[in-house]
Enzyme design. Structure first.
Site, mmCIF file in Angstrom:
data_model
loop_
_atom_site.group_PDB
_atom_site.id
_atom_site.type_symbol
_atom_site.label_atom_id
_atom_site.label_comp_id
_atom_site.label_asym_id
_atom_site.label_seq_id
_atom_site.Cartn_x
_atom_site.Cartn_y
_atom_site.Cartn_z
ATOM 1 N N LYS A 174 0.858 -1.187 0.000
ATOM 2 C CA LYS A 174 0.000 0.000 0.000
ATOM 3 C C LYS A 174 0.890 1.231 0.000
ATOM 4 O O LYS A 174 1.447 1.627 1.010
ATOM 5 C CB LYS A 174 -0.922 0.057 1.214
ATOM 6 C CG LYS A 174 -2.047 1.071 0.971
ATOM 7 C CD LYS A 174 -2.583 1.728 2.211
ATOM 8 C CE LYS A 174 -1.790 2.888 2.711
ATOM 9 N NZ LYS A 174 -1.746 4.093 1.842
ATOM 10 N N GLU A 249 10.294 2.274 10.199
ATOM 11 C CA GLU A 249 11.253 3.366 9.955
ATOM 12 C C GLU A 249 10.443 4.651 10.044
ATOM 13 O O GLU A 249 9.613 4.939 9.185
ATOM 14 C CB GLU A 249 11.908 3.193 8.579
ATOM 15 C CG GLU A 249 13.248 3.896 8.480
ATOM 16 C CD GLU A 249 13.152 5.346 8.005
ATOM 17 O OE1 GLU A 249 12.499 6.161 8.708
ATOM 18 O OE2 GLU A 249 13.717 5.656 6.949
ATOM 19 N N CYS A 283 13.815 11.532 5.452
ATOM 20 C CA CYS A 283 13.823 11.076 6.847
ATOM 21 C C CYS A 283 15.171 11.303 7.509
ATOM 22 O O CYS A 283 15.253 11.485 8.717
ATOM 23 C CB CYS A 283 13.398 9.619 6.936
ATOM 24 S SG CYS A 283 14.280 8.547 5.825
ATOM 25 N N GLU A 384 9.869 16.414 14.046
ATOM 26 C CA GLU A 384 10.239 16.388 12.633
ATOM 27 C C GLU A 384 9.304 17.334 11.877
ATOM 28 O O GLU A 384 8.128 17.028 11.697
ATOM 29 C CB GLU A 384 10.066 14.948 12.128
ATOM 30 C CG GLU A 384 10.764 14.664 10.838
ATOM 31 C CD GLU A 384 10.491 13.248 10.346
ATOM 32 O OE1 GLU A 384 9.354 12.761 10.469
ATOM 33 O OE2 GLU A 384 11.438 12.645 9.815
HETATM 34 O O1 TXE Z 1 2.621 10.046 7.141
HETATM 35 P P1 TXE Z 1 1.929 8.671 7.467
HETATM 36 P P2 TXE Z 1 2.045 11.447 6.697
HETATM 37 C C1 TXE Z 1 6.724 11.938 8.766
HETATM 38 C C2 TXE Z 1 6.875 13.416 8.505
HETATM 39 C C3 TXE Z 1 5.498 13.816 8.119
HETATM 40 C C4 TXE Z 1 4.676 12.939 9.033
HETATM 41 C C5 TXE Z 1 3.255 12.720 8.617
HETATM 42 O O2 TXE Z 1 7.263 14.059 9.684
HETATM 43 O O3 TXE Z 1 5.245 15.175 8.343
HETATM 44 O O4 TXE Z 1 5.363 11.719 9.026
HETATM 45 O O5 TXE Z 1 3.200 12.374 7.247
HETATM 46 C C6 TXE Z 1 -0.182 5.088 5.744
HETATM 47 N N1 TXE Z 1 -2.461 2.153 9.295
HETATM 48 N N2 TXE Z 1 7.132 11.127 7.620
HETATM 49 O O6 TXE Z 1 0.798 11.762 7.430
HETATM 50 O O7 TXE Z 1 0.521 8.832 7.919
HETATM 51 C C7 TXE Z 1 -0.366 6.210 4.770
HETATM 52 O O8 TXE Z 1 -1.523 6.005 3.986
HETATM 53 C C8 TXE Z 1 -1.695 1.801 8.256
HETATM 54 C C9 TXE Z 1 8.416 10.510 7.738
HETATM 55 O O9 TXE Z 1 1.990 11.490 5.235
HETATM 56 O O10 TXE Z 1 2.844 7.966 8.384
HETATM 57 C C10 TXE Z 1 0.940 6.143 4.002
HETATM 58 O O11 TXE Z 1 0.903 5.083 3.058
HETATM 59 N N3 TXE Z 1 -1.164 2.686 7.390
HETATM 60 C C11 TXE Z 1 8.615 9.485 6.722
HETATM 61 C C12 TXE Z 1 1.945 5.786 5.092
HETATM 62 O O12 TXE Z 1 1.162 5.258 6.157
HETATM 63 C C13 TXE Z 1 -1.429 3.995 7.601
HETATM 64 C C14 TXE Z 1 8.040 9.672 5.396
HETATM 65 C C15 TXE Z 1 2.753 6.966 5.607
HETATM 66 O O13 TXE Z 1 1.885 7.981 6.022
HETATM 67 C C16 TXE Z 1 -2.217 4.421 8.679
HETATM 68 C C17 TXE Z 1 6.748 10.318 5.421
HETATM 69 C C18 TXE Z 1 -2.739 3.439 9.551
HETATM 70 N N4 TXE Z 1 -3.477 3.751 10.619
HETATM 71 C C19 TXE Z 1 6.356 11.041 6.509
HETATM 72 N N5 TXE Z 1 -2.276 5.771 8.640
HETATM 73 C C20 TXE Z 1 9.935 8.762 6.720
HETATM 74 N N6 TXE Z 1 10.189 7.922 7.725
HETATM 75 O O14 TXE Z 1 10.694 8.907 5.791
HETATM 76 C C21 TXE Z 1 -1.565 6.181 7.572
HETATM 77 N N7 TXE Z 1 -1.042 5.112 6.929
#
Ligand code: TXE
Length: 489
Positions: A174, A249, A283, A384
């Site tokens: 996904k 991660e 990240c 972050e």
């Molecule tokens: O991330 P999400 P978001 C950090 C960065 C950013 C913050 C929020 O600080 O501002 O996260 O970003 C899926 N069960 N990073 O809201 O929600 C979602 O659909 C299962 C760091 O965009 O973590 C997407 O596919 N899955 C980071 C994925 O999780 C779920 C990179 C990531 O989205 C879910 C991106 C749930 N309950 C953001 N809720 C890095 N580590 O590099 C959401 N998702």
């Protein structure tokens, strides 16, 4: 053609929902794609479960699995232009950066292909008993839910898909709902490479409605997630009732420590790259600059001078060096962090606003921003922000630098700049982070593990440990001359 890929077939969502994908650089419609719901997630898990329990892939030889990954690497190279373009349209990232990513992605498949094909992991155990044959073999974990973010969509996917397939697993992928296109192309390439039906499945959609069911379903054995900390905590909790294996991660708030004996030109240049690459949506971004007091004024002046000159623009603007943020909501979040930092006493040295350029008004742009005189308690230092925001703190000596650097709940990456070899090594060994760069920032190679300490998560991607995440070690003991033991007599 519908965009969900389940059991080897392209299919629309059961609920008939679709989602518009818009380019963050100017808001133009890229495409409309199928939006899965919980029923589609369940269908995909069922297909992956069937393919694991009854299909040929888990029993395919390691050599053949490795060959398939190498074929995928070749196909990724063949489709590099289309993939890079799709990635740039979804993310707003400069085309040249997407092209670098595609090279890295092909290399990732190639690395795991060769690693898997080389085998050699299973071993015979010397038990000291001539009548026993004891072996440790490695088997796939089972059905994997692979959940990925929007900043490096296909790269993060490759880091999971290549080792998952290499180890003989089946999976449901996904991708982020904001950036689905390269995942769709990857599914086509996996099928073209000869992967059996049901091994690779793709569902597109929101975290709550499609991601969450993939983390709760009892038929799933492992969840590998890259994304935000809050979502990571939720996923860990969702996986607990069925005790799934979990790898997380969750980003970082990475320190970049510059001692006064650093090579000035190189350290300035890399400090900019560390934080402003991909507008800070990395990240491992070096978002916390820790600079020794003697060097502070000259160093920060030079950073500010150069940050002001970074040209912003869309993916196909050759002049641009940084692009937009992923969404309006994300830009709001970055702005709120900057506002909070200023309210808490940080000094704005540059940026701190949206650009005036009329050509950029339809995109989610934010100027490269430097906040000076920051302190460890500020939310813009602790959390972050994931935007083009550099916070600057000063330190007097090595101990103080380390204390500041490690004063974070995260532990993904960090860097130290010094021409004193021993000092560089000392600091590197005491930084609590999964990756440390000395006189550099950002390089990684597929041979070396990637992952975090503390709340940056656990588990490793890339390297031999990145393959081991997707394997179970099984001990098989064979008694060569069984005879009654008469224990109970
Ligand atoms: O991330 P999400 P978001 C950090 C960065 C950013 C913050 C929020 O600080 O501002 O996260 O970003 C899926 N069960 N990073 O809201 O929600 C979602 O659909 C299962 C760091 O965009 O973590 C997407 O596919 N899955 C980071 C994925 O999780 C779920 C990179 C990531 O989205 C879910 C991106 C749930 N309950 C953001 N809720 C890095 N580590 O590099 C959401 N998702």
């Amino acid at each position: 053609m519908p965009e969900l890929f389940i059991g080897g077939k392209w299919t629309a969502a059961v609920g008939g929902q679709v989602r518009e994908i818009r380019c963050p650089a100017d808001g133009t419609l890229v495409a409309t794609v199928d939006e899965a719901g919980p029923q589609d997630a369940a269908r995909a898990v069922a297909a992956a479960r069937d393919a694991f329990d009854g299909g040929p892939w888990p029993a395919t030889s390691a050599a053949e699995r490795g060959r398939l990954l190498l074929r995928v690497a070749d196909l990724l190279e063949r489709e590099k232009d289309a993939l890079a373009r799709a990635e740039s349209l979804d993310t707003g990232k400069r085309l040249v950066e997407s092209e670098y990513d595609m090279d890295d992605i092909a290399n990732c498949f190639r690395y795991f292909g060769n690693l898997v094909a080389s085998g050699g992991k299973d071993r015979i155990v010397d038990t000291g008993n001539p009548d026993a044959d004891s072996r440790v073999v490695h088997e796939p974990v089972g059905v994997c839910s692979l959940i990925t973010p929007w900043n490096y969509p296909l790269l993060q996917t490759a880091w999971k898909v290549a080792p998952a397939l290499g180890a003989g697993n089946t999976f449901v992928l996904k991708p982020s709902e904001l950036t689905p296109h390269t995942a769709i192309i990857l599914m086509r390439l996996l099928a073209e490479a000869g992967l059996p039906d049901g091994v690779a499945n793709l569902v597109l959609g929101a975290g709550q409605s499609v991601g969450a069911p993939l983390t709760e379903d009892p038929r799933v054995d492992l969840v590998s997630f890259t994304g935000g900390l809050v979502t990571g905590r939720r996923i860990m909790a969702a996986a607990a009732p069925t005790v799934k294996k979990v790898a997380l991660e969750l980003g970082g708030k990475n320190p970049n420590i510059v001692f006064s004996d650093a090579d000035f030109e190189a350290a300035v240049d890399y400090a900019l790259l560390a934080v402003f690459l991909h507008s800070g949506q990395v990240c491992s971004a070096g978002a916390r600059l820790l600079v020794q007091v003697e060097l502070h004024d000259a160093f920060v002046d030079e950073i500010v001078r150069r940050a002001r000159a970074i040209p912003l623009g869309g993916p196909f603007d050759d002049h641009a060096r940084a692009g937009p943020l992923i969404s309006a909501g994300h830009r709001d979040k970055v702005e709120a962090y900057v506002a909070a930092g200023l309210a808490e006493g940080a000094v704005l040295r540059c940026g701190g606003a949206r650009p005036d350029d009329p050509a950029l008004q339809k995109g989610y742009y934010y100027l490269p921003t430097v906040l000076d005189d920051c302190t460890p308690g500020m939310s813009v230092v602790r959390d972050e922000s994931f935007g083009p925001v550099l916070t600057v703190e000063r330190f007097r000596n090595e101990e103080e630098a380390l204390a500041l650097a490690n004063d974070t709940m995260y532990g993904l990456a960090g860097a130290v700049w010094t021409q004193d070899v021993a000092k560089g090594r000392r600091v590197a060994s005491r930084l609590r982070a999964g990756t440390v760069w000395i006189n550099d920032f950002h390089p990684y190679v597929p041979q070396a593990e990637w992952g975090g300490m503390k709340q940056s998560g656990f588990g490793r991607e890339l390297g031999p440990a990145g393959l081991a995440e997707y394997e179970e070690a099984k001990h098989v003991w064979r008694n060569l001359s069984p005879s009654p033991q008469r224990w109970f007599e």
